[in-house]
Design a protein around this motif. Structure first.
Motif, PDB file in Angstrom:
ATOM      1  N   LEU A   1       0.821  -1.199   0.000  1.00  0.00           N
ATOM      2  CA  LEU A   1       0.000   0.000   0.000  1.00  0.00           C
ATOM      3  C   LEU A   1       0.866   1.264   0.000  1.00  0.00           C
ATOM      4  N   ASP A   2       0.347   2.315  -0.603  1.00  0.00           N
ATOM      5  CA  ASP A   2       1.069   3.581  -0.544  1.00  0.00           C
ATOM      6  C   ASP A   2       0.877   4.218   0.837  1.00  0.00           C
ATOM      7  N   GLU A   3       1.618   5.275   1.082  1.00  0.00           N
ATOM      8  CA  GLU A   3       1.611   5.899   2.411  1.00  0.00           C
ATOM      9  C   GLU A   3       0.237   6.425   2.793  1.00  0.00           C
ATOM     10  N   GLN A   4      -0.468   6.995   1.830  1.00  0.00           N
ATOM     11  CA  GLN A   4      -1.795   7.531   2.121  1.00  0.00           C
ATOM     12  C   GLN A   4      -2.745   6.433   2.568  1.00  0.00           C
ATOM     13  N   ALA A   5      -2.703   5.278   1.885  1.00  0.00           N
ATOM     14  CA  ALA A   5      -3.575   4.162   2.258  1.00  0.00           C
ATOM     15  C   ALA A   5      -3.230   3.640   3.642  1.00  0.00           C
ATOM     16  N   ARG A   6      -1.951   3.549   3.942  1.00  0.00           N
ATOM     17  CA  ARG A   6      -1.541   3.086   5.276  1.00  0.00           C
ATOM     18  C   ARG A   6      -2.032   4.044   6.366  1.00  0.00           C
ATOM     19  N   ASP A   7      -1.923   5.323   6.081  1.00  0.00           N
ATOM     20  CA  ASP A   7      -2.392   6.306   7.063  1.00  0.00           C
ATOM     21  C   ASP A   7      -3.890   6.166   7.289  1.00  0.00           C
ATOM     22  N   ARG A   8      -4.651   5.933   6.241  1.00  0.00           N
ATOM     23  CA  ARG A   8      -6.106   5.773   6.382  1.00  0.00           C
ATOM     24  C   ARG A   8      -6.456   4.598   7.290  1.00  0.00           C
ATOM     25  N   LEU A   9      -5.604   3.593   7.294  1.00  0.00           N
ATOM     26  CA  LEU A   9      -5.852   2.399   8.094  1.00  0.00           C
ATOM     27  C   LEU A   9      -5.249   2.499   9.500  1.00  0.00           C
ATOM     28  N   GLY A  10      -4.561   3.582   9.788  1.00  0.00           N
ATOM     29  CA  GLY A  10      -3.998   3.775  11.123  1.00  0.00           C
ATOM     30  C   GLY A  10      -2.578   3.290  11.280  1.00  0.00           C
ATOM     31  N   PHE A  11      -1.905   2.977  10.164  1.00  0.00           N
ATOM     32  CA  PHE A  11      -0.522   2.496  10.234  1.00  0.00           C
ATOM     33  C   PHE A  11       0.423   3.648   9.880  1.00  0.00           C
ATOM     34  N   ASP A  12       0.355   4.733  10.657  1.00  0.00           N
ATOM     35  CA  ASP A  12       1.185   5.891  10.358  1.00  0.00           C
ATOM     36  C   ASP A  12       2.569   5.798  10.995  1.00  0.00           C
ATOM     37  N   HIS A  13       2.810   4.746  11.775  1.00  0.00           N
ATOM     38  CA  HIS A  13       4.127   4.559  12.396  1.00  0.00           C
ATOM     39  C   HIS A  13       4.727   3.203  12.024  1.00  0.00           C
ATOM     40  N   GLY A  14       4.423   2.731  10.844  1.00  0.00           N
ATOM     41  CA  GLY A  14       4.961   1.449  10.405  1.00  0.00           C
ATOM     42  C   GLY A  14       3.880   0.389  10.287  1.00  0.00           C
ATOM     43  N   VAL A  15       4.212  -0.702   9.614  1.00  0.00           N
ATOM     44  CA  VAL A  15       3.252  -1.783   9.401  1.00  0.00           C
ATOM     45  C   VAL A  15       3.767  -3.063  10.054  1.00  0.00           C
ATOM     46  N   PRO A  16       2.856  -3.953  10.467  1.00  0.00           N
ATOM     47  CA  PRO A  16       3.278  -5.187  11.142  1.00  0.00           C
ATOM     48  C   PRO A  16       3.936  -6.169  10.177  1.00  0.00           C
ATOM     49  N   VAL A  17       4.764  -7.016  10.737  1.00  0.00           N
ATOM     50  CA  VAL A  17       5.373  -8.082   9.945  1.00  0.00           C
ATOM     51  C   VAL A  17       4.378  -9.228   9.806  1.00  0.00           C
ATOM     52  N   GLY A  18       4.732 -10.193   8.968  1.00  0.00           N
ATOM     53  CA  GLY A  18       3.816 -11.291   8.677  1.00  0.00           C
ATOM     54  C   GLY A  18       3.416 -12.100   9.888  1.00  0.00           C
ATOM     55  N   THR A  19       4.346 -12.334  10.818  1.00  0.00           N
ATOM     56  CA  THR A  19       4.005 -13.151  11.989  1.00  0.00           C
ATOM     57  C   THR A  19       2.960 -12.482  12.871  1.00  0.00           C
ATOM     58  N   THR A  20       2.967 -11.150  12.906  1.00  0.00           N
ATOM     59  CA  THR A  20       1.951 -10.438  13.687  1.00  0.00           C
ATOM     60  C   THR A  20       0.572 -10.626  13.076  1.00  0.00           C
ATOM     61  N   VAL A  21       0.493 -10.490  11.769  1.00  0.00           N
ATOM     62  CA  VAL A  21      -0.782 -10.704  11.066  1.00  0.00           C
ATOM     63  C   VAL A  21      -1.243 -12.139  11.276  1.00  0.00           C
ATOM     64  N   TRP A  22      -0.334 -13.071  11.155  1.00  0.00           N
ATOM     65  CA  TRP A  22      -0.658 -14.496  11.328  1.00  0.00           C
ATOM     66  C   TRP A  22      -1.173 -14.779  12.735  1.00  0.00           C
ATOM     67  N   ARG A  23      -0.497 -14.237  13.764  1.00  0.00           N
ATOM     68  CA  ARG A  23      -0.925 -14.491  15.138  1.00  0.00           C
ATOM     69  C   ARG A  23      -2.339 -13.972  15.375  1.00  0.00           C
ATOM     70  N   LEU A  24      -2.648 -12.801  14.831  1.00  0.00           N
ATOM     71  CA  LEU A  24      -3.989 -12.248  15.013  1.00  0.00           C
ATOM     72  C   LEU A  24      -5.037 -13.127  14.341  1.00  0.00           C
ATOM     73  N   LEU A  25      -4.824 -13.469  13.081  1.00  0.00           N
ATOM     74  CA  LEU A  25      -5.856 -14.166  12.310  1.00  0.00           C
ATOM     75  C   LEU A  25      -6.043 -15.615  12.736  1.00  0.00           C
ATOM     76  N   THR A  26      -5.082 -16.194  13.423  1.00  0.00           N
ATOM     77  CA  THR A  26      -5.251 -17.569  13.900  1.00  0.00           C
ATOM     78  C   THR A  26      -5.846 -17.629  15.303  1.00  0.00           C
ATOM     79  N   ARG A  27      -6.107 -16.446  15.889  1.00  0.00           N
ATOM     80  CA  ARG A  27      -6.691 -16.404  17.232  1.00  0.00           C
ATOM     81  C   ARG A  27      -8.076 -15.763  17.257  1.00  0.00           C
ATOM     82  N   LEU A  28      -8.553 -15.302  16.120  1.00  0.00           N
ATOM     83  CA  LEU A  28      -9.871 -14.680  16.064  1.00  0.00           C
ATOM     84  C   LEU A  28     -10.969 -15.699  16.333  1.00  0.00           C
ATOM     85  N   ASP A  29     -12.100 -15.225  16.837  1.00  0.00           N
ATOM     86  CA  ASP A  29     -13.296 -16.050  16.964  1.00  0.00           C
ATOM     87  C   ASP A  29     -13.906 -16.156  15.570  1.00  0.00           C
ATOM     88  N   ASP A  30     -13.739 -17.305  14.921  1.00  0.00           N
ATOM     89  CA  ASP A  30     -14.183 -17.434  13.527  1.00  0.00           C
ATOM     90  C   ASP A  30     -15.694 -17.313  13.397  1.00  0.00           C
TER      91      ASP A  30
END
Length: 358
Positions: free
Chosen positions: A33-62
């Motif tokens: 994503l470009d910087e503007q899109a990241r800012d819209r999503l609240g990632f104005d101080h960097g984006v998470p690495v893959g393991t962070t995304v993975w940990r979240l999505l494998t712990r959600l209440d499906d």
């Protein structure tokens, strides 16, 4: 570093709407994503690495995720403006799917049971079948989930395969004000024998359809007979018995298949032409959802197995398919490619009440 939960969930939904088929692909979509899109999503101080995304999505209440996303799709679906047939009825197709690449720690495969609104293409609910059970005990929780999304089941017609020809299912659906159309096969031998022995030669033909395509000719004939009388068949709430004969000719070879059904609607509310249409809708969930998940999103090749990850990814794929169907798309692969070129439109669609983005 802390990241916004709403932003991460939005990324997961948007990425799969754009064709992402794995946890890694979801992370890649975010990183691209470009910087503007990241800012819209609240990632104005960097984006998470893959393991962070993975940990979240494998712990959600499906289950909760499925309910929330189905509710969102249902709310944004365009209202029907064209006149509906006099006996129109919303038909919900129920079917299960095994995620062949997703294995539990004991080697068993993950199996999901889903309910599809065949008029909109939206999967209204999805539940995970217990590892030590089968689809039958999961049927009532699936109805609960559909009822949560729609608010009521009154007047709906449920269709499923013969595994769900269960008296408890018929009672459960009737108690909620809904109806059931179900095939009868060898798993209910007494009922099957009763329906097969009805005086079908004396019943007038109710409806005939002919189709051609893919080198095949098919004719389908429907007969229906009222059985809600003293001495009728022994299946709860059954009002009519149905016989459908499919005759197919392919490459000079002709085959014939006879299928028997029961339906809990009387003849004045379910004519043979209606029954013909409803019987074919049983296949919508297989052809329009499960097949697309396998071909477009390569679901059976994906080996997600941790926590709720397999069910969460399946829910995101259902959401992608339903989203594009409600936008009038027939080719989901093409729709995801187009969406991938328009990330800002996807973000707007998921984070606002706008109804279209295509």
């Amino acid at each position: 570093m802390r990241y916004p939960l709403s932003g991460l969930l939005t990324v997961a939904v948007c990425a799969v709407l754009a064709g992402a088929s794995s946890f890694a692909a979801i992370t890649d979509w975010l990183h691209d994503l470009d910087e503007q899109a990241r800012d819209r999503l609240g990632f104005d101080h960097g984006v998470p690495v893959g393991t962070t995304v993975w940990r979240l999505l494998t712990r959600l209440d499906d289950g909760l995720l499925s309910t929330v996303l189905a509710g969102w799709l249902t709310a944004r679906a365009q209202p029907v403006t064209t006149p509906r047939p006099r006996r129109y009825r919303t038909v919900i197709a129920v079917d299960g799917k095994t995620l062949r690449g997703a294995r539990r720690s004991d080697g068993g495969q993950v199996h999901l049971l889903s309910a599809l609104d065949t008029s909109t293409g939206i999967v209204l609910a999805q539940v995970t079948v217990s590892a030590k059970s089968n689809e039958i005990p999961a049927f009532a929780p699936l109805l609960d989930a559909v009822e949560t999304v729609l608010g009521t089941l009154t007047g709906l017609l449920f269709i499923a395969d013969a595994l769900h020809t269960q008296t408890a299912h018929a009672d459960e659906i009737a108690a909620r004000g809904a109806h059931l159309m179900i095939p009868t096969k060898g798993n209910q031998p007494t009922l099957f024998a009763q329906i097969k022995a009805l005086p079908w030669p004396d019943v007038p033909l109710g409806d005939r359809r002919r189709d051609t395509g893919h080198g095949r000719r098919e004719t389908r004939t429907v007969k229906a007979i009222t059985v809600h009388t003293p001495g009728g068949i022994r299946f709860p709430h059954a009002q009519q018995a149905i016989r459908i004969i499919r005759t197919r000719t392919t490459g000079g070879k002709t085959s014939r298949e006879t299928t028997y059904f029961t339906v809990s609607l009387p003849a004045e509310q379910a004519q043979p032409a209606d029954l013909q249409d409803w019987a074919r809708r049983e296949w919508h969930i297989e052809n329009h959802v499960h097949h697309v998940r396998d071909v477009t999103f390569r679901e059976d090749l994906h080996q997600a197995r941790t926590g709720t990850g397999p069910a969460v990814l399946a829910t995101l794929r259902n959401t992608s398919i339903g989203y594009h169907r409600t936008n009038g798309e027939a080719n989901i692969a093409r729709a995801t490619r187009r969406a991938n070129r328009r990330p800002h439109d996807l973000i707007t669609a998921v984070t606002s009440t706008y109804t279209t983005t295509q």
